[in-house]
Design a protein around this motif. Sequence first.
Motif, PDB file in Angstrom:
ATOM      1  N   ALA A   1     -24.199 116.123 -64.309  1.00 55.67           N
ATOM      2  CA  ALA A   1     -24.468 114.931 -63.498  1.00 55.67           C
ATOM      3  C   ALA A   1     -24.857 115.317 -62.081  1.00 55.67           C
ATOM      4  O   ALA A   1     -25.779 114.749 -61.495  1.00 55.67           O
ATOM      5  N   LEU A   2     -24.169 116.287 -61.518  1.00 49.36           N
ATOM      6  CA  LEU A   2     -24.469 116.736 -60.162  1.00 49.36           C
ATOM      7  C   LEU A   2     -25.850 117.385 -60.083  1.00 49.36           C
ATOM      8  O   LEU A   2     -26.605 117.165 -59.133  1.00 49.36           O
ATOM      9  N   ALA A   3     -26.169 118.176 -61.089  1.00 52.47           N
ATOM     10  CA  ALA A   3     -27.438 118.912 -61.088  1.00 52.47           C
ATOM     11  C   ALA A   3     -28.612 118.063 -61.539  1.00 52.47           C
ATOM     12  O   ALA A   3     -29.772 118.473 -61.386  1.00 52.47           O
ATOM     13  N   GLY A   4     -28.340 116.887 -62.104  1.00 52.85           N
ATOM     14  CA  GLY A   4     -29.419 116.055 -62.624  1.00 52.85           C
ATOM     15  C   GLY A   4     -30.013 116.611 -63.900  1.00 52.85           C
ATOM     16  O   GLY A   4     -31.201 116.417 -64.176  1.00 52.85           O
ATOM     17  N   THR A   5     -29.183 117.271 -64.718  1.00 56.31           N
ATOM     18  CA  THR A   5     -29.665 117.906 -65.945  1.00 56.31           C
ATOM     19  C   THR A   5     -28.958 117.351 -67.183  1.00 56.31           C
ATOM     20  O   THR A   5     -28.856 118.040 -68.200  1.00 56.31           O
ATOM     21  N   LEU A   6     -28.472 116.143 -67.114  1.00 55.79           N
ATOM     22  CA  LEU A   6     -27.745 115.560 -68.235  1.00 55.79           C
ATOM     23  C   LEU A   6     -28.621 115.419 -69.476  1.00 55.79           C
ATOM     24  O   LEU A   6     -29.839 115.237 -69.386  1.00 55.79           O
ATOM     25  N   ALA A   7     -27.972 115.497 -70.626  1.00 54.23           N
ATOM     26  CA  ALA A   7     -28.605 115.091 -71.875  1.00 54.23           C
ATOM     27  C   ALA A   7     -28.376 113.598 -72.052  1.00 54.23           C
ATOM     28  O   ALA A   7     -27.312 113.075 -71.701  1.00 54.23           O
ATOM     29  N   PHE A   8     -29.363 112.897 -72.585  1.00 60.36           N
ATOM     30  CA  PHE A   8     -29.244 111.466 -72.867  1.00 60.36           C
ATOM     31  C   PHE A   8     -29.466 111.231 -74.355  1.00 60.36           C
ATOM     32  O   PHE A   8     -30.445 111.731 -74.931  1.00 60.36           O
ATOM     33  N   LEU A   9     -28.566 110.488 -74.965  1.00 55.23           N
ATOM     34  CA  LEU A   9     -28.665 110.133 -76.374  1.00 55.23           C
ATOM     35  C   LEU A   9     -28.999 108.643 -76.417  1.00 55.23           C
ATOM     36  O   LEU A   9     -28.128 107.795 -76.203  1.00 55.23           O
ATOM     37  N   VAL A  10     -30.248 108.331 -76.671  1.00 53.57           N
ATOM     38  CA  VAL A  10     -30.786 107.000 -76.403  1.00 53.57           C
ATOM     39  C   VAL A  10     -30.892 106.171 -77.675  1.00 53.57           C
ATOM     40  O   VAL A  10     -31.522 106.597 -78.653  1.00 53.57           O
ATOM     41  N   GLY A  11     -30.305 104.978 -77.642  1.00 55.41           N
ATOM     42  CA  GLY A  11     -30.392 104.072 -78.779  1.00 55.41           C
ATOM     43  C   GLY A  11     -31.691 103.296 -78.774  1.00 55.41           C
ATOM     44  O   GLY A  11     -31.699 102.057 -78.696  1.00 55.41           O
ATOM     45  N   HIS A  12     -32.799 104.026 -78.881  1.00 57.48           N
ATOM     46  CA  HIS A  12     -34.129 103.412 -78.821  1.00 57.48           C
ATOM     47  C   HIS A  12     -35.119 104.383 -79.458  1.00 57.48           C
ATOM     48  O   HIS A  12     -34.843 105.587 -79.580  1.00 57.48           O
ATOM     49  N   LYS A  13     -36.280 103.864 -79.830  1.00 52.84           N
ATOM     50  CA  LYS A  13     -37.304 104.731 -80.399  1.00 52.84           C
ATOM     51  C   LYS A  13     -37.910 105.609 -79.313  1.00 52.84           C
ATOM     52  O   LYS A  13     -37.860 105.284 -78.114  1.00 52.84           O
ATOM     53  N   PRO A  14     -38.492 106.749 -79.670  1.00 51.94           N
ATOM     54  CA  PRO A  14     -39.061 107.654 -78.659  1.00 51.94           C
ATOM     55  C   PRO A  14     -40.294 107.076 -77.989  1.00 51.94           C
ATOM     56  O   PRO A  14     -40.957 106.186 -78.537  1.00 51.94           O
ATOM     57  N   PRO A  15     -40.600 107.575 -76.784  1.00 51.50           N
ATOM     58  CA  PRO A  15     -41.802 107.090 -76.081  1.00 51.50           C
ATOM     59  C   PRO A  15     -43.071 107.409 -76.866  1.00 51.50           C
ATOM     60  O   PRO A  15     -43.188 108.467 -77.482  1.00 51.50           O
ATOM     61  N   VAL A  16     -43.994 106.472 -76.816  1.00 50.35           N
ATOM     62  CA  VAL A  16     -45.310 106.677 -77.415  1.00 50.35           C
ATOM     63  C   VAL A  16     -46.352 106.173 -76.420  1.00 50.35           C
ATOM     64  O   VAL A  16     -46.058 105.313 -75.586  1.00 50.35           O
ATOM     65  N   PRO A  17     -47.571 106.707 -76.484  1.00 53.01           N
ATOM     66  CA  PRO A  17     -48.616 106.246 -75.553  1.00 53.01           C
ATOM     67  C   PRO A  17     -48.814 104.733 -75.633  1.00 53.01           C
ATOM     68  O   PRO A  17     -48.728 104.136 -76.709  1.00 53.01           O
ATOM     69  N   GLU A  18     -49.049 104.147 -74.483  1.00 58.96           N
ATOM     70  CA  GLU A  18     -49.351 102.720 -74.368  1.00 58.96           C
ATOM     71  C   GLU A  18     -48.182 101.805 -74.735  1.00 58.96           C
ATOM     72  O   GLU A  18     -48.379 100.607 -74.944  1.00 58.96           O
ATOM     73  N   GLU A  19     -46.966 102.356 -74.823  1.00 57.88           N
ATOM     74  CA  GLU A  19     -45.802 101.518 -75.115  1.00 57.88           C
ATOM     75  C   GLU A  19     -44.911 101.526 -73.879  1.00 57.88           C
ATOM     76  O   GLU A  19     -44.167 102.454 -73.624  1.00 57.88           O
ATOM     77  N   ASN A  20     -45.037 100.471 -73.082  1.00 51.43           N
ATOM     78  CA  ASN A  20     -44.440 100.467 -71.749  1.00 51.43           C
ATOM     79  C   ASN A  20     -42.920 100.581 -71.755  1.00 51.43           C
ATOM     80  O   ASN A  20     -42.334 101.276 -70.922  1.00 51.43           O
ATOM     81  N   GLN A  21     -42.280  99.902 -72.674  1.00 51.79           N
ATOM     82  CA  GLN A  21     -40.818  99.855 -72.653  1.00 51.79           C
ATOM     83  C   GLN A  21     -40.200 101.230 -72.849  1.00 51.79           C
ATOM     84  O   GLN A  21     -39.344 101.663 -72.079  1.00 51.79           O
ATOM     85  N   SER A  22     -40.612 101.945 -73.884  1.00 44.71           N
ATOM     86  CA  SER A  22     -40.023 103.260 -74.151  1.00 44.71           C
ATOM     87  C   SER A  22     -40.377 104.257 -73.058  1.00 44.71           C
ATOM     88  O   SER A  22     -39.566 105.126 -72.703  1.00 44.71           O
TER      89      SER A  22
END
Length: 316
Positions: A140-161
């Motif tokens: 957290a201090l270093a800004g290197t956290l892993a995030f386990l996200v309950g969402h689909k991965p980012p894709v081009p032209e998909e603003n939300q992800s």
Amino acid sequence: MEGDFAFIGLGVMGYAMAGNIRKKIPPTTTLFINDIYQPSCDRFVAEFQNFGPIVVAASAREAAANSKVLISIIPDAKDVRKVYLDEHDGVVAAPSDPQRLMIECSTIDAKSTIEVGNFLKHANAGIYVDAPVSGGVPGALAGTLAFLVGHKPPVPEENQSNKIASVIALMGDPKKFFYCGKLGAGLAAKISNNYLSCTVLLATAEAMAIGIKSGIDKKLLYDVIHNSTGQSWMLDNVCPVPGVIDHVPSSNNYQPGFKSQMMIKDVTLGIEAGKETGIDPTMAQAALEVYKRAAVDPQCADRDGSSVYLHIGGPV
């Protein structure tokens, strides 16, 4: 990213995460903060105000009403429900905004986060995503956290992800972002990870105590385990013996640290998840009894930060 930010929960992890956000968002963007412990808010303002405007919000409702992105990390499910669903002071009481992004980083049960997310969706409060973190206070201090996200991965032209990815990149390492597909799945993955890390930590503490009491030099013992089959992330980043590794809590008066009481919560979540899925959680059940004893041990109870990892199995 357009719009102001809000961060709710300035515990040890949240304080560091919010600090990275304030440092990395534009200096013209306002960061609203909220925590039930006012001194944490005051200290945060004093430390980070040179990076840009910070406003202490009186409630989650006020924080949400003034922001397009809201991040929270708070102790347990009842606190998450209060922050988001309280009809007077919660996020749901703020003006509706279907584009508001809410990233909830707490470690709670997946069922609760699904219920909260569905309620907020029907209330038109915005987009709610579970995104628990891993990496501890050092990450957290270093800004290197892993995030386990309950969402689909980012894709081009998909603003939300893509917006989700941009926000969590302010606090974590994109190489350690794991998109688990749907609401609640990030927490399911986090609980499984914590099941392992909490039990491995106890085994590490007991093994170090046995070796040192058998006459092995503590640094030599660490080197042996680090280069053998017992090596683990917990050994290298939360080594329970002071004076072996410079950056770990035990070598820094247990600061920054993680309280035994919170370990009880994490282990309990693992036990509950095991029972819900038909798995007999034998390791976590044994670990839970040790953490319960540690939480009331005078050598732990008087500390503000980390638990008595060193004292598990006896002082060394």
